[in-house]
Scaffold this active site. Structure first.
Site, PDB file in Angstrom:
ATOM      1  N   ASP A  40       0.819  -1.217   0.000  1.00  0.00           N
ATOM      2  CA  ASP A  40       0.000   0.000   0.000  1.00  0.00           C
ATOM      3  C   ASP A  40       0.852   1.267   0.000  1.00  0.00           C
ATOM      4  O   ASP A  40       2.042   1.214   0.298  1.00  0.00           O
ATOM      5  CB  ASP A  40      -0.810   0.041   1.303  1.00  0.00           C
ATOM      6  CG  ASP A  40      -2.165  -0.592   1.136  1.00  0.00           C
ATOM      7  OD1 ASP A  40      -2.498  -0.991   0.025  1.00  0.00           O
ATOM      8  OD2 ASP A  40      -2.880  -0.669   2.149  1.00  0.00           O
ATOM      9  N   LYS A  62      -3.029   4.129  -3.728  1.00  0.00           N
ATOM     10  CA  LYS A  62      -3.379   5.299  -4.534  1.00  0.00           C
ATOM     11  C   LYS A  62      -2.109   6.051  -4.882  1.00  0.00           C
ATOM     12  O   LYS A  62      -1.296   6.335  -4.013  1.00  0.00           O
ATOM     13  CB  LYS A  62      -4.301   6.232  -3.735  1.00  0.00           C
ATOM     14  CG  LYS A  62      -5.677   5.669  -3.575  1.00  0.00           C
ATOM     15  CD  LYS A  62      -6.565   6.673  -2.858  1.00  0.00           C
ATOM     16  CE  LYS A  62      -7.848   5.983  -2.426  1.00  0.00           C
ATOM     17  NZ  LYS A  62      -8.430   6.503  -1.223  1.00  0.00           N
ATOM     18  N   MET A 175      -7.602  10.145   9.616  1.00  0.00           N
ATOM     19  CA  MET A 175      -8.344  10.613   8.441  1.00  0.00           C
ATOM     20  C   MET A 175      -9.220  11.819   8.777  1.00  0.00           C
ATOM     21  O   MET A 175     -10.378  11.898   8.378  1.00  0.00           O
ATOM     22  CB  MET A 175      -9.175   9.467   7.854  1.00  0.00           C
ATOM     23  CG  MET A 175      -8.281   8.376   7.265  1.00  0.00           C
ATOM     24  SD  MET A 175      -9.160   6.898   6.815  1.00  0.00           S
ATOM     25  CE  MET A 175      -9.187   6.019   8.365  1.00  0.00           C
TER      26      MET A 175
HETATM   27  C1  LIG Z   1      -6.551   4.121   6.294  1.00  0.00           C
HETATM   28  S1  LIG Z   1      -5.863   4.683   7.789  1.00  0.00           S
HETATM   29  C2  LIG Z   1      -4.730   3.379   8.095  1.00  0.00           C
HETATM   30  C3  LIG Z   1      -4.219   3.347   9.503  1.00  0.00           C
HETATM   31  C4  LIG Z   1      -3.185   2.251   9.713  1.00  0.00           C
HETATM   32  N1  LIG Z   1      -3.752   0.958   9.524  1.00  0.00           N
HETATM   33  C5  LIG Z   1      -2.550   2.323  11.090  1.00  0.00           C
HETATM   34  O1  LIG Z   1      -2.758   1.464  11.940  1.00  0.00           O
HETATM   35  O2  LIG Z   1      -1.757   3.282  11.300  1.00  0.00           O
HETATM   36  C6  LIG Z   1      -4.856   5.986   7.199  1.00  0.00           C
HETATM   37  C7  LIG Z   1      -4.742   7.134   8.188  1.00  0.00           C
HETATM   38  O3  LIG Z   1      -3.848   6.796   9.236  1.00  0.00           O
HETATM   39  C8  LIG Z   1      -3.141   7.947   9.650  1.00  0.00           C
HETATM   40  N2  LIG Z   1      -1.700   7.711   9.432  1.00  0.00           N
HETATM   41  C9  LIG Z   1      -1.143   6.582   9.000  1.00  0.00           C
HETATM   42  N3  LIG Z   1       0.205   6.667   8.999  1.00  0.00           N
HETATM   43  C10 LIG Z   1       0.494   7.908   9.448  1.00  0.00           C
HETATM   44  C11 LIG Z   1       1.698   8.633   9.686  1.00  0.00           C
HETATM   45  N4  LIG Z   1       2.886   8.077   9.478  1.00  0.00           N
HETATM   46  N5  LIG Z   1       1.626   9.892  10.178  1.00  0.00           N
HETATM   47  C12 LIG Z   1       0.420  10.467  10.420  1.00  0.00           C
HETATM   48  N6  LIG Z   1      -0.757   9.845  10.212  1.00  0.00           N
HETATM   49  C13 LIG Z   1      -0.722   8.577   9.737  1.00  0.00           C
HETATM   50  C14 LIG Z   1      -3.670   9.112   8.838  1.00  0.00           C
HETATM   51  O4  LIG Z   1      -4.742   9.693   9.570  1.00  0.00           O
HETATM   52  C15 LIG Z   1      -4.172   8.401   7.604  1.00  0.00           C
HETATM   53  O5  LIG Z   1      -5.146   9.169   6.940  1.00  0.00           O
END
Ligand SMILES: C[S@@+](CC[C@H](N)C(=O)[O-])C[C@H]1O[C@@H](n2cnc3c(N)ncnc32)[C@H](O)[C@@H]1O
Length: 256
Positions: A40, A62, A175
């Protein structure tokens, strides 16, 4: 000589929040034993160094200029890949079961007769605040935390954010960047204008940065949202603690 056909199987692996050192050893072992990897946008591509050179790697996230596969397309590709190659490793950002669709993909594969496995990852929900010096719970500040997606599948703001605004818990919003103005309006309506807020961008990556403020001034301080930007919003008394560590210069990982 006949070559034995490999057993079709799927391992869904959490890649962690971005820093390639923040994957588990079990995740690395899965990558080493992969016959194909599907990954991903939120999984750091540096992790592909653990994959044997001859093994195909397929990006299914994406990316600007490319139409992403929809979830049905990804599910079918996982099953077809397992039947064709053997061991499919599905690498997902953070933890696959935290807003990651990991369960849905495993369930689909299982129903198609494919053996499935799950390797947890470090979720951004806890690690990104922590790396910015913000503990999601802390004695004297917060006894619980709510991890929520701020965005429904149709792109609208989740009604659960209004419920969270009424609570004492630390609120960790994934998100949420696109809805930050509506989110702070809900907390202001709940009488929490002075509640500390942290907006944490691209945590654990080289371009990580943090913005600290309160409900009443965070919108003005935060960056304008652009598609593809990953960020976490933390609302609660603990959000002020990150600023404290920054001021003291204690943690080298605290930026901004
Ligand atoms: C579809 S969710 C997936 C979350 C993921 N499975 C997790 O446990 O971190 C995606 C969201 O996670 C957050 N996110 C993921 N990685 C991030 C990072 N390195 N820094 C900030 N926000 C992050 C953001 O809010 C992003 O829009």
């Amino acid at each position: 000589m006949t070559i034995a056909k490999k057993t079709a199987r799927l391992t869904v692996v959490g890649a962690g929040p971005g820093d390639p050192d923040l994957i588990t050893l079990k995740g690395v072992k899965a990558l080493r034993s992969a016959d194909i990897v599907l990954y991903d946008a939120l999984a750091n591509e540096a992790l592909l160094e653990h994959v044997p050179v001859h093994v195909p790697r397929v990006f299914v996230g994406k990316r600007r200029g490319h139409k992403p596969l929809d979830q049905d397309g990804i599910n079918r590709l996982l099953v077809d890949s397992a039947r064709q190659y053997g061991h499919v490793v599905r690498l997902k950002g953070g933890d696959p079961f935290v807003f990651g669709r990991g369960y849905e993909e495993m369930d689909y594969a299982r129903r198609q007769g494919i053996g499935v496995d799950y390797v947890p990852g470090i979720s951004s929900a806890i690690a990104v605040p922590g790396l910015a010096g913000v503990p999601v719970s802390c004695r004297g500040y917060s006894r619980s935390f709510w991890v929520m997606t701020a965005t429904n599948s149709d792109g609208s703001l989740s009604s659960e954010v209004a419920q969270a605004a009424q609570n004492e818990a630390t609120v960790v919003l994934l998100m949420g960047l696109a809805h930050i103005e509506a989110i702070v309006a809900l907390f202001e309506a709940a009488g929490k204008s002075d509640l500390p807020v942290a907006v944490l961008y691209h945590g654990s990556r080289p371009d990580a940065h943090s913005v600290f403020g309160t409900v009443k001034d965070i919108v003005q301080k935060a960056q304008t949202y652009t598609p593809g930007m990953a960020g976490i919003i933390v609302l609660g008394e603990v959000a002020a603690l990150g600023r404290q560590l920054t001021a003291d210069g204690v943690m080298s990982s605290v930026l901004g």
